[in-house]
Design an enzyme around this catalytic site. Structure first.
Site, PDB file in Angstrom:
ATOM      1  N   ASN A 442     140.704  80.081  67.316  1.00  0.00           N
ATOM      2  CA  ASN A 442     141.625  80.076  68.447  1.00  0.00           C
ATOM      3  C   ASN A 442     141.936  78.674  68.950  1.00  0.00           C
ATOM      4  O   ASN A 442     142.385  77.830  68.198  1.00  0.00           O
ATOM      5  CB  ASN A 442     141.088  80.993  69.552  1.00  0.00           C
ATOM      6  CG  ASN A 442     140.880  82.406  69.061  1.00  0.00           C
ATOM      7  OD1 ASN A 442     141.645  82.897  68.229  1.00  0.00           O
ATOM      8  ND2 ASN A 442     139.849  83.070  69.540  1.00  0.00           N
ATOM      9  N   GLY A 493     128.120  86.627  52.185  1.00  0.00           N
ATOM     10  CA  GLY A 493     127.579  86.850  50.851  1.00  0.00           C
ATOM     11  C   GLY A 493     128.302  86.064  49.781  1.00  0.00           C
ATOM     12  O   GLY A 493     129.390  85.525  49.983  1.00  0.00           O
TER      13      GLY A 493
END
Length: 576
Positions: A442, A493
């Site tokens: 943001n 991952g």
């Protein structure tokens, strides 16, 4: 006779002219040869190389590159959702050229137990925010930042911050006007009534006993609204930092390090240790919450990053083999699912001031601390707990830090707040902890990250750079983590292109630092908290440890050599 005399005079004159031309020719040849010999002595290069050297020399006196154009574009992130791309064009040696571009990763906060309507509204709001961000970049920011030097990050971020603050004030003014109009409409349409409405609670009669409420955790704080278009601020700030690095012919991580250390080039740099998510354990079911949400592997510090990644891949393959069921089950899955979707959905559970760690198993805040102490004592190779408690439970955060601070890291990820507010007031929505996961999202600016990480470094807190919920394939986050000197980087991952791209960038930086002889080995030191530390104190109020910091235990089996299996617990643990 006269004719013969004239011919002789003409021949003598021609001979003198030829002699003069010969003298001038050989004289010029000698001068030219002397010049060439002198140049060869000074610049033992080929003519083409010599001209290149001269061009580089005189280019130092040319005008510094300035920003000439910003281009915002709506693109897709790693999961097919809209996000913002920012391109930077600069005037370099009187020519306008594209320097670089970045794609922002976005992050949206979803309240606990959202309804389907809430999810749809979130998607619409996200799309509107990206469209507004594109408009800001192409119009207001493009005009505002024109002719500024991309190397002047502080000035650029200052202007971006002022622009954002102006937009926030405009939004507040609009909200005030809407609230005033709504209040006027309510007053004119409602008639006061003295009779009690159906379902209205009656006050307790005098003398009637009231049951003493069991101690409960304060209710969840309202989730922070994100100003529509705020992606433009963070995207532009990071794009300009990348442009400055490109123009200076240095990698982005080195440019960030120079900004953090006031242009003092670091002699050595440490790579952040990767937090690799191995398993996702939480089921996406209404009001169901498990004690362990993720299992994360951190390669041991004595291995190179390349060796550590290879070790994690071997473990991942073995886990796939062990979890291979004969049929479909709901067992834990490898960490390749979409991030940001593991929020509790469905109806709200009844609040009883306790954590539901398993279905039908409830634990009080005090009991949760005991559970974690027992867990760490039983498995000492666990070196980090991420969001072990809800951020509102500050008293227990203080207790767990005192009990386990010298044995593992107690890290606040979703228990922290956005960087912009944390920079202004460290005590907003952040408990006492060992470190904080920072996410570049943001309206975050590069200067904000530099300022906040400097503050955390000064207070001996660790910094972790983490990927937002919805990632892009842009690998600038890795350069930010290296340049800022983060202790860890949390990328998820070892799967999906947008994650693997970042791991590959980390490996490339390791190779480059090792080649330059500037790679320093990482180390892990835990933070021991004093018993009298209070939960309401700010980060700067955490007292120094009463004794030297112990090194983390090395009790891993030789076959695995895995430093830890830290469990990340649910970000916003639901009270039931």
């Amino acid at each position: 006779m006269e004719a013969g005399g004239r011919r002789q005079q003409e021949e003598r004159q021609r001979l003198r002219e030829l002699r003069q031309e010969a003298v001038e020719y050989y004289r010029g040849h000698r001068v030219q040869q002397r010049v060439e010999d002198a140049l060869n002595a000074l610049f033992p290069l080929r003519p083409a190389d010599l001209y290149g050297e001269l061009a580089n020399y005189f280019s130092k006196f040319s005008k510094a590159p300035v920003i000439c154009k910003l281009v915002g574009r709506k693109v897709l992130d790693g999961v097919g959702q809209p996000t913002l791309e920012v391109e930077i064009y600069c005037t370099v040696k009187n020519y306008d050229k594209k320097i670089c571009s970045i794609v922002m990763s976005s992050h949206s906060q979803i309240p606990e137990n959202p309804l389907s309507e809430t999810t749809e509204a979130d998607e619409k709001e996200r799309n509107d925010s990206v469209n507004t961000a594109v408009e800001w970049v192409n119009e207001s920011l493009n005009t505002m930042l024109k002719n500024l030097k991309p190397t002047d990050q502080c000035e650029v971020d200052k202007m971006l911050g002022e622009y954002f603050s102006k937009k926030v004030e405009e939004k507040k003014e609009i909200q005030k006007q809407e609230e005033a109009a709504e209040a006027t409409l309510t007053l004119t349409s409602c008639t006061p009534s003295a009779t009690a409405l159906p379902g209205e609670k009656k006050t307790a009669k005098p003398g009637k006993k009231v049951a003493v409420a069991e101690r409960r955790i304060p209710p969840a704080e309202p989730w922070e609204s994100v100003l529509c278009g705020s992606l433009a601020i963070g995207g532009t700030s990071l794009a300009i930092a990348k442009a400055a690095a490109t123009i200076s012919h240095i990698p982005l991580y080195l440019h960030i390090a120079l900004l953090k250390h006031d242009q003092d080039s670091p002699k050595e740099m440490t790579l952040p240790l990767p937090m690799v998510t191995l398993l996702n354990c939480e089921k996406i079911l209404p009001a169901k919450l498990k004690l362990v949400k993720e299992i994360i592997l951190i390669p041991p510090v004595q291995l190179s990053l390349k060796q550590g990644i290879e070790r994690v891949l071997d473990i991942q393959k073995e886990m796939m083999r062990l979890l291979e069921p004969p049929g479909k089950t709901t067992s834990p899955q490898l960490a390749n699912s979409k991030k940001g979707r593991a929020h509790n959905t469905g109806k709200k559970a009844l609040v009883k001031g306790k954590y539901e760690i398993l279905t039908g198993t409830f634990k009080s805040p005090e009991e949760m601390v005991d559970i974690y102490v027992e867990l760490i004592n039983k498995f000492p190779f666990i070196i980090a707990l991420i969001d072990p408690l809800r951020k509102e439970d500050r008293q227990q955060w203080s207790n767990i830090c005192y009990a386990l601070g010298s044995k593992c890291y107690l890290i606040a990820e979703d228990a922290a707040t956005c960087i912009s507010k944390l920079k202004i007031d460290q005590n907003i929505s952040i408990p006492v902890c060992s470190g904080v996961v920072l996410k570049y999202i943001n309206q975050t600016k590069v200067s904000d990250l530099i300022e906040l990480t400097g503050l955390l470094d000064g207070q001996r807190h660790i910094t972790i750079l983490g990927s937002p919920d919805r990632e892009s394939s842009d690998d600038s986050l890795v350069d930010l983590a290296v340049g800022l000197g983060a202790r860890f980087i949390k990328l998820g991952g070892l799967s999906r292109g947008e994650r693997v791209t970042k791991y590959n960038r980390l490996l490339a930086i390791e190779e480059e630092l090792a080649k330059n002889g500037t790679l320093r080995e990482a180390n892990l030191k835990f933070i021991a908290f004093a018993e009298e530390s209070q939960p309401e104190k700010q980060l700067s109020d955490v007292p120094p440890p009463p004794k030297p910091e112990p090194s983390p235990p090395q009790l891993c089996p030789p076959a695995l050599q895995v430093r830890s299996l830290p469990a990340q617990l649910p970000a916003n643990n639901t009270l039931t």
